[in-house]
Write a protein that holds these residues in place. Structure first.
Motif, short mmCIF file in Angstrom:
data_model
loop_
_atom_site.label_atom_id
_atom_site.label_comp_id
_atom_site.label_asym_id
_atom_site.label_seq_id
_atom_site.Cartn_x
_atom_site.Cartn_y
_atom_site.Cartn_z
N ALA A 21 0.84 -1.15 -0.10
CA ALA A 21 -0.08 -0.24 0.02
C ALA A 21 0.83 1.33 -0.07
O ALA A 21 0.59 2.23 -0.56
CB ALA A 21 -0.95 -0.04 1.21
N ASN A 22 2.01 1.29 0.82
CA ASN A 22 2.98 2.42 0.93
C ASN A 22 3.63 2.94 -0.56
O ASN A 22 3.74 3.81 -1.03
CB ASN A 22 4.14 2.07 1.85
CG ASN A 22 4.82 3.43 2.17
OD1 ASN A 22 6.15 3.52 1.31
ND2 ASN A 22 4.44 4.37 2.50
N ARG A 23 3.93 1.62 -1.30
CA ARG A 23 4.64 1.93 -2.68
C ARG A 23 3.64 2.16 -3.70
O ARG A 23 3.88 2.97 -4.31
CB ARG A 23 5.46 0.23 -2.78
CG ARG A 23 6.49 0.10 -2.25
CD ARG A 23 7.29 -0.99 -3.11
NE ARG A 23 6.55 -2.10 -3.11
CZ ARG A 23 6.50 -3.34 -2.21
NH1 ARG A 23 7.35 -3.02 -1.08
NH2 ARG A 23 5.98 -4.20 -2.28
N VAL A 24 2.45 1.75 -3.55
CA VAL A 24 1.43 2.09 -4.50
C VAL A 24 0.97 3.66 -4.18
O VAL A 24 0.93 4.28 -5.47
CB VAL A 24 0.34 1.18 -4.56
CG1 VAL A 24 -0.97 1.82 -5.18
CG2 VAL A 24 0.63 -0.13 -4.99
N ALA A 25 0.80 3.94 -3.05
CA ALA A 25 0.44 5.28 -2.67
C ALA A 25 1.32 6.30 -3.27
O ALA A 25 1.40 7.27 -3.88
CB ALA A 25 0.24 5.47 -1.23
N ALA A 26 2.67 5.92 -3.03
CA ALA A 26 3.91 6.80 -3.52
C ALA A 26 4.09 6.85 -4.77
O ALA A 26 4.34 7.85 -5.42
CB ALA A 26 5.31 5.94 -2.99
#
Length: 448
Positions: free
Chosen positions: A41-46
């Protein structure tokens, strides 16, 4: 602790261990799932926000980026932070509305929390946008799933425990009945039998129990009957011994009466007949008197032959050794063939019963050898050990016939009973190469 309680605890314990292992496995899976979810989720959001932030920063600067972030609001599993070049906080994303106000326990949060992950973007004026991973909702979901699983597990343990208790109680229900049966057997109720018990194992135990109880009852009954038989046998032996003693006393009295009274009377008759024969002048009367004298003499000889058979008079005045020697001399004198030999080694003190029994053995052996054996030699031997007297009469005759043990032979049978009453034994057997051996063993401690 009772077996029922132990079995129930074992079942519940095994179930609890299984559930504990399942919980550990679930927590490990949840931790791995939370880590992967938060990192993704953190990578996608970034990746998504990076182009938006850079576009807004190029067109309107930091205020445009702030406005865009305020319009964007909360991003799942991420916290968005905007700071100016001096580090002043310009924006922080609002808290999530999903399961708002609830948090997982701190220990569980620390157990599942992944390593911190964040993405930092620097704008042209030095401001920074930080996208930091926020795993609280994912951990809360894992906690809710685990709590639901724990509730199901607890209900399962309760239900399984209740079923296990019921099944164990039902399976062990025959045990109190078996214990009661064993206690009743211990109290001596040998006629008690277990009913048919439920379950194959309990039924097998019940069948074995009943067989054991029947065997014990049969054994006790047999032992009781054996004791009663031994008691009756001892009573009969005592009665037979008393009868034998009474018979011996009567025979002894008869022998004395014959010797003292009848013998004197026969002697007087013979003397009177001889006197009449010598004084009478008539031939007929003289012949009759001599005939009476001869008959009285024969009667006297027959009486003297009968007296030793009734009661040896020599035993009253002489010992066993002298009585046996006298008996052998008398038989040898009356019967020159077969040759008789006597060897004896006797203790100094013998009871009346032992003495008379030994004398009767020798007497019966001589009678049978003379009447039936057709022997050339008859050997008589009397010896003793510390506990027993051994009397044997052997001959070299024709031996025992095949049917010698048929009903009859009352002399040997009565002699065997006499010896057995004294605790001894009598044996009659053929010898090799020919002849018969009559052997008696008489305890020296026999009642006098």
């Amino acid at each position: 602790m009772k077996l029922r309680t132990r079995l129930n605890l074992v079942l519940v314990g095994v179930t609890g261990i299984f559930i504990a292992v399942l919980m550990v496995h679930e927590i490990r899976d949840a931790r791995s799932s939370v880590r992967e979810e938060i990192e993704a989720a953190n990578r996608v959001a970034a990746q998504v926000l990076q182009s938006l932030i850079l576009n807004y920063a190029a067109s309107g600067g930091t205020p445009a980026v702030r406005t865009m972030l305020q319009q964007l609001g909360h991003v799942r599993a991420n916290d968005l932070t905007l700071r100016d070049a001096s580090g002043k906080l310009l924006y922080y994303s609002p808290p999530p509305v999903y399961k708002a106000g609830r948090e997982a326990p701190a220990w569980f949060f620390h157990l599942l929390a992944p390593a911190p992950a964040q993405q930092v973007f620097t704008l042209g004026d030095g401001a920074q946008v930080v996208i930091a991973a926020q795993p609280s909702r994912a951990i809360l979901d894992a906690w809710d799933d685990l709590a639901r699983l724990l509730a199901i597990a607890a209900a399962t343990i309760v239900a399984l425990g209740a079923v296990a208790f019921w099944l164990v109680d039902r399976a062990l229900a025959p045990f109190p009945v078996i214990i009661e049966g064993l206690e009743r057997l211990q109290r001596g109720e040998l006629g008690f039998r277990l009913p048919q018990l439920p379950g194959s194992e309990a039924r097998a135990i019940g069948v074995s129990f009943n067989r054991m109880a029947q065997a014990m009852e049969d054994k006790v009954r047999a032992e009781r009957e054996a004791r009663e038989a031994r008691s009756r046998l001892e009573e009969r032996r005592e009665l037979a011994l008393l009868v034998e003693q009474s018979v011996e006393e009567e025979r002894h009295l008869i022998a004395h009466e014959l010797h003292d009274e009848f013998g004197q009377s026969v002697t007087a008759i013979r003397s009177l007949a001889m006197a009449i024969a010598s004084q009478s002048g008539e031939p007929a009367m003289s012949g009759t008197a001599r005939l009476i004298s001869d008959e009285a003499a024969r009667l006297y000889d027959a009486m003297h032959g009968l007296i030793p058979r009734l009661a040896p008079p020599s035993l009253d005045t002489l010992g066993l050794a002298e009585s046996l020697e006298s008996l052998v001399r008398d038989w040898q004198r009356r019967h020159p063939s077969p040759r008789l030999s006597l060897r004896h080694q006797l203790p100094s003190d013998l009871g009346t019963s032992v003495t008379l029994a030994a004398y009767r053995v020798v007497q019966e052996g001589l009678v049978n050898a003379m009447r039936h054996a057709h022997a050339q030699q008859v050997n008589i031997e009397v010896s003793f050990t510390q506990e027993r007297m051994i009397v044997s009469v052997t001959d070299d005759g024709i031996g025992l016939p095949e049917n010698w043990s048929r009903p009859g032979h009352f002399g040997l049978r009565g002699l065997a009973e006499r010896v057995e009453h004294l605790g001894g034994n009598l044996q009659v057997s053929n010898r090799e190469p020919r002849g018969v051996c009559l052997r008696a063993e008489i305890p020296l401690a026999a009642v006098s």
